[in-house]
Design a protein around this motif. Sequence first.
Motif, PDB file in Angstrom:
ATOM      1  N   SER A  87       0.860  -1.187   0.000  1.00  0.00           N
ATOM      2  CA  SER A  87       0.000   0.000   0.000  1.00  0.00           C
ATOM      3  C   SER A  87       0.898   1.239   0.000  1.00  0.00           C
ATOM      4  N   LEU A  88       0.317   2.422   0.067  1.00  0.00           N
ATOM      5  CA  LEU A  88       1.063   3.677   0.041  1.00  0.00           C
ATOM      6  C   LEU A  88       0.838   4.449   1.329  1.00  0.00           C
ATOM      7  N   ASP A  89       1.863   5.164   1.773  1.00  0.00           N
ATOM      8  CA  ASP A  89       1.671   6.125   2.849  1.00  0.00           C
ATOM      9  C   ASP A  89       0.898   7.322   2.307  1.00  0.00           C
ATOM     10  N   LYS A 120      -5.170   8.523  -8.096  1.00  0.00           N
ATOM     11  CA  LYS A 120      -5.293   7.324  -7.264  1.00  0.00           C
ATOM     12  C   LYS A 120      -6.715   6.797  -7.436  1.00  0.00           C
ATOM     13  N   VAL A 299      -1.414   9.916  -6.832  1.00  0.00           N
ATOM     14  CA  VAL A 299      -0.188   9.198  -6.498  1.00  0.00           C
ATOM     15  C   VAL A 299       1.000   9.960  -7.072  1.00  0.00           C
ATOM     16  N   LYS A 301       5.177   9.778  -7.379  1.00  0.00           N
ATOM     17  CA  LYS A 301       6.285   8.834  -7.217  1.00  0.00           C
ATOM     18  C   LYS A 301       7.507   9.300  -8.004  1.00  0.00           C
ATOM     19  N   ALA A 317       5.224  -0.091   2.671  1.00  0.00           N
ATOM     20  CA  ALA A 317       5.022   0.841   1.556  1.00  0.00           C
ATOM     21  C   ALA A 317       6.354   1.207   0.912  1.00  0.00           C
ATOM     22  N   ALA A 321       7.149   6.598  -3.193  1.00  0.00           N
ATOM     23  CA  ALA A 321       5.804   6.959  -3.670  1.00  0.00           C
ATOM     24  C   ALA A 321       4.922   7.305  -2.482  1.00  0.00           C
ATOM     25  N   VAL A 322       3.937   8.160  -2.718  1.00  0.00           N
ATOM     26  CA  VAL A 322       3.018   8.565  -1.660  1.00  0.00           C
ATOM     27  C   VAL A 322       1.655   8.876  -2.285  1.00  0.00           C
ATOM     28  N   ALA A 323       0.605   8.721  -1.485  1.00  0.00           N
ATOM     29  CA  ALA A 323      -0.754   9.054  -1.934  1.00  0.00           C
ATOM     30  C   ALA A 323      -1.173  10.385  -1.315  1.00  0.00           C
TER      31      ALA A 323
END
Length: 688
Positions: A87-89, A120, A299, A301, A317, A321-323
Amino acid sequence: MTETPPITVLLDDTAYAEAVQLAVDSAAAYYADGTSTLDDDAYDQLVRGITAYEEKHPESVLPSSPTGKVAGGAVVGDVPHTVPMLSLDNVFGPEQLADWAAGLERRLGRPVTAWSVEPKLDGLAISARYRHGRLAQLVTRGDGTAGEDVSHAIGTIVGLPDRLADAVTVELRGEVMMTASQFEQACAKREAHDGTTFANPRSAAAGTLRAQDRPYVCELTFFGYGVLPPPDDDSEFAVRLRGLPHSQVMGWVAAQGVQTTAATPVAGILAETLDQVQARVEEIAAARAELPFGIDGIVIKCDLAGDQAEAGFSSRAPRWAVAYKLPATEKITKLLRVEWNTGRTGIIAPRAVLEPVKLDGSVVTYATLHNVADITRRGLMLGDSVTVYKAGDVIPRVEAPVVHLRTGDEQPIPIPELCPQCGDAIDRSQERWRCVRGRNCQAIASIIYAVERDTLDIEGLAASRVKQMFDTGLIADFADLFFLTREQLLGLERMGETSTDNLLAAIEQAKTRPLSRVFAALGVRGTGRAMSRRIARHFATMDEVRAADAEAIQRVEGMGPEKAPLVVAELAELAPLIDKLVRAGVNMIEPGATPPSAEPVAPGQELPLASMSVVVTGTMTGPLAALSRNEVNELIERAGGKSSSSVSAKTALLVAGEKAGSKRAKAETLGVRVVSPEEFADQVSAFL
């Protein structure tokens, strides 16, 4: 989007343990069948609270805590992933994004010069395994290390081809979801089968992806967001694919015939700076309400494979990359009661009264319920926990009850037996119930609507004066205004000679309004001001409109087969009112319009905006400053164009005034021509 997101405050180990269990149970339900005891926003608040408590009390951290696991960690699968599906932070605003980027660059020891920015998607992550170019297996995310085999869904997912363009062995990763139209079709199929509907597109997609024995098939949509060669593949192709920047990887994915967001208004882009990243975040957020599929963030990255490899991964994660989460457009709240109101055309409409909930940046207390049939279809009850949806300027609406949260205390919604306005009978022959008195039930409201600025624009005729005239018997409908005498008006309380003469002059001026304004003033059901303009432009005269049958009415742009017969019936009902307007000398012609039966326009004589979709945004200046937005839309349509409220790939022209904002940014992204109000005024000067 700069607001600090709220967290759930946990005071002791007991509250912490309860919060962890709630988060685990909610995640299990969410990833199993799309249901949950919490909406996304409440779940995020809970997890932030758990994280904050664990930072202060590291000795109390439970093994089952969601903070160290991939999202959906409670779901068990039996197909191991070749590479974990992490998953993403999350970040929740520009400041948190800047902090995350600064931390990443410190880890790398250099600036990131290429950022990938993509929507996302609000769906279910899956792995699509291709062997020698043929789709062989579908696996859900599960707990991130293993998922469920859902290969039975092959052939029902749009955007996921059975064969790739190249005969390669790879694993595609992406999101499975339902578009708005697919969700509507799925609800119709389920309703026909068992009388119920799905709660929302995500739960519908989750249930559909896993269903194997339904007597009906629901279509799904896939958007790819990545691709992996087998871990043990050291072929030249695999080595080259692993070394490509993410943007080029996505180009390869699209070239294989797999659907990506590239052809949508929220296509992924490359950005060189964080300012450019933030600008694209805002563009995608602005487009969100108009998309035919759900997104819940953006998203961001590192685009370069080298940056990704060096940044590495945490336990749950990728660090590269981050959400960037957007405000929730859907939440769960309580349905407290239902209010019933009668509109100006006699339509009886229910309105949901909700426990206040913050949604998409505003507090929502009321929401649309449409009609009795809609309430029945959705199986709503007073006291229900319900999902409520709102995005952008969309009016909040109740989607569905959250059935698994029912306590047994819920009560049926009382349905009115008589008109809530006048107490007369209700005509139930159509889905939208109507008072048997029709417009006469709300005659004053109908007259007030007819004389507003954007319809007949009778200056000086306030709502209180309309009510006074109606109560004293001077008028029964707005056509009666055109037969008022000076003596009748002088006989009204607080009506002097000057105000009487001014009002009579304003009424006389109203006789000259274009047909589009007169038609809008009639308040024909199934039409609004925009549709009234289209009808007037299409038919040019009231005689032509009244002579048209349903088939002819349906030729008007945007007029569907359901509404066309209703318009014909409405015009028949309004015939005495229209005849009275004709006798009064009210204009019944649309200036510059040509009836369908007239000769076609000769080459070189086309209108300046012919066949153009035009959007107006920002504060108007110059010659347009004195016009209301409705008057600017009328101007567009007199010049042959079509006025629209949203920018899309079909938009031909954007008129951008001061503080144009996100619509201008979106237009520039799509390559739409942008002009100032002054430039636009010059272009349509003959119609001002």
